[in-house]
Enzyme design. Sequence first.
Site, PDB file in Angstrom:
ATOM      1  CB  SER A 131      -0.903   0.004   1.231  1.00 24.15           C
ATOM      2  OG  SER A 131      -1.646   1.187   1.263  1.00 24.15           O
ATOM      3  N   GLY A 132       0.350   2.275  -0.682  1.00 18.77           N
ATOM      4  CA  GLY A 132       1.063   3.550  -0.706  1.00 18.77           C
ATOM      5  C   GLY A 132       1.237   4.074  -2.110  1.00 18.77           C
ATOM      6  CE  LYS A 186      -2.975  -2.471  -0.770  1.00 21.22           C
ATOM      7  NZ  LYS A 186      -3.906  -2.106  -1.808  1.00 21.22           N
ATOM      8  CG  HIS A 189      -5.287  -0.674   3.735  1.00 20.98           C
ATOM      9  ND1 HIS A 189      -4.535   0.173   4.498  1.00 20.98           N
ATOM     10  CD2 HIS A 189      -5.057  -0.334   2.451  1.00 20.98           C
ATOM     11  CE1 HIS A 189      -3.891   1.005   3.702  1.00 20.98           C
ATOM     12  NE2 HIS A 189      -4.183   0.721   2.463  1.00 20.98           N
ATOM     13  CG  ASN A 190      -7.247  -1.172  -1.003  1.00 24.51           C
ATOM     14  OD1 ASN A 190      -6.292  -0.911  -0.296  1.00 24.51           O
ATOM     15  ND2 ASN A 190      -7.138  -1.465  -2.279  1.00 24.51           N
ATOM     16  CD  GLU A 193      -6.818   4.641   0.932  1.00 20.83           C
ATOM     17  OE1 GLU A 193      -5.848   5.312   1.293  1.00 20.83           O
ATOM     18  OE2 GLU A 193      -6.726   3.719   0.103  1.00 20.83           O
TER      19      GLU A 193
END
Length: 287
Positions: A131-132, A186, A189-190, A193
């Site tokens: 991520s990033g 992940k 986490h997305n 967001e």
Amino acid sequence: MPEAQADIALIGLAVMGQNLILNMNDHGFTVVAYNRTVSKVDDFINNEAKGTKILGAHSLQEMAGLLKHPRRVMLMVKAGKAVDEFIESLLPVLEPGDIIIDGGNSLFEDTIRRTKYVESKGLLYIGTGVSGGEEGARRGPSIMPGGSPAAWPHVKPIFQAISAKVADGSPCCDWVGEGGAGHYVKMTHNGIEYGDMQLICEAYHLMKDGLGMTADEMHQVFADWNKGELDSYLIEITRDILAFKDTDGAPLVDKILDTAGQKGTGKWTVISSQDMGIPITLIAEAV
Ligand code: ATR
């Protein structure tokens, strides 16, 4: 043929892949680069990777011959069938104990299936979130690995070296768990967001259409919010986007089409929540 000297191979020379390779090189690792369209290997070696220790391979056999044992091969290719196709092509050139790593945005259920499959061939598998974005990949991403636990000690020194660091120096990377756990985290986490962006969009909508505020006035509100407990990357870039002017001096945001696409992680998060009977209405709204 040069002796096996490289620490890791990375397949997939789109920007994320290239930036991860450059990041690994900066941290002292020797990386072999490979790509389906082989001409991109030479382009990369002669341009972005010029003057580094990065090696280019023109076949999977050549790539495998350059790697220390156990071999570590990371895929940064399009999620879906490209990952399955590369696993099939890698198995004959690798050996038991070697490690295949998928760093793309794969669906966690695919990662569970691939971990079992690769382990059944005597190799080890890691499915990891990275991520990033492009900038993170170059300077320090957050990395979320899961899969075969026996693979982790071999990958840990590389991943923890290239990852982002918290203020106290600890790496934004640790073992998440077996099977698809890394890609599950992940995905979630997305999904979070997506929810965060939904909140920002609703705040923007209320300020613009409810209160009739201009882009500059909203910029000021987001600038203030970013100094308090809402301080975050998404609030920060919203602040900057609202202040950005087009060449004619008008706020660019007002000229941008009110539409958005998605690659699937938010939708998968909602599907998983439905499977578990847990409501996540904000993320569903965002999707
Ligand atoms: P982008 O990230 O620019 O949108 P992409 O189509 O997602 O590009 O592809 C990213 C990487 O996955 C590239 O290295 C691409 O290889 P090519 O340069 O040869 O296109 C790789 N890739 C995509 N589909 C693939 C497939 N079916 N098999 C192998 N590699 C594939």
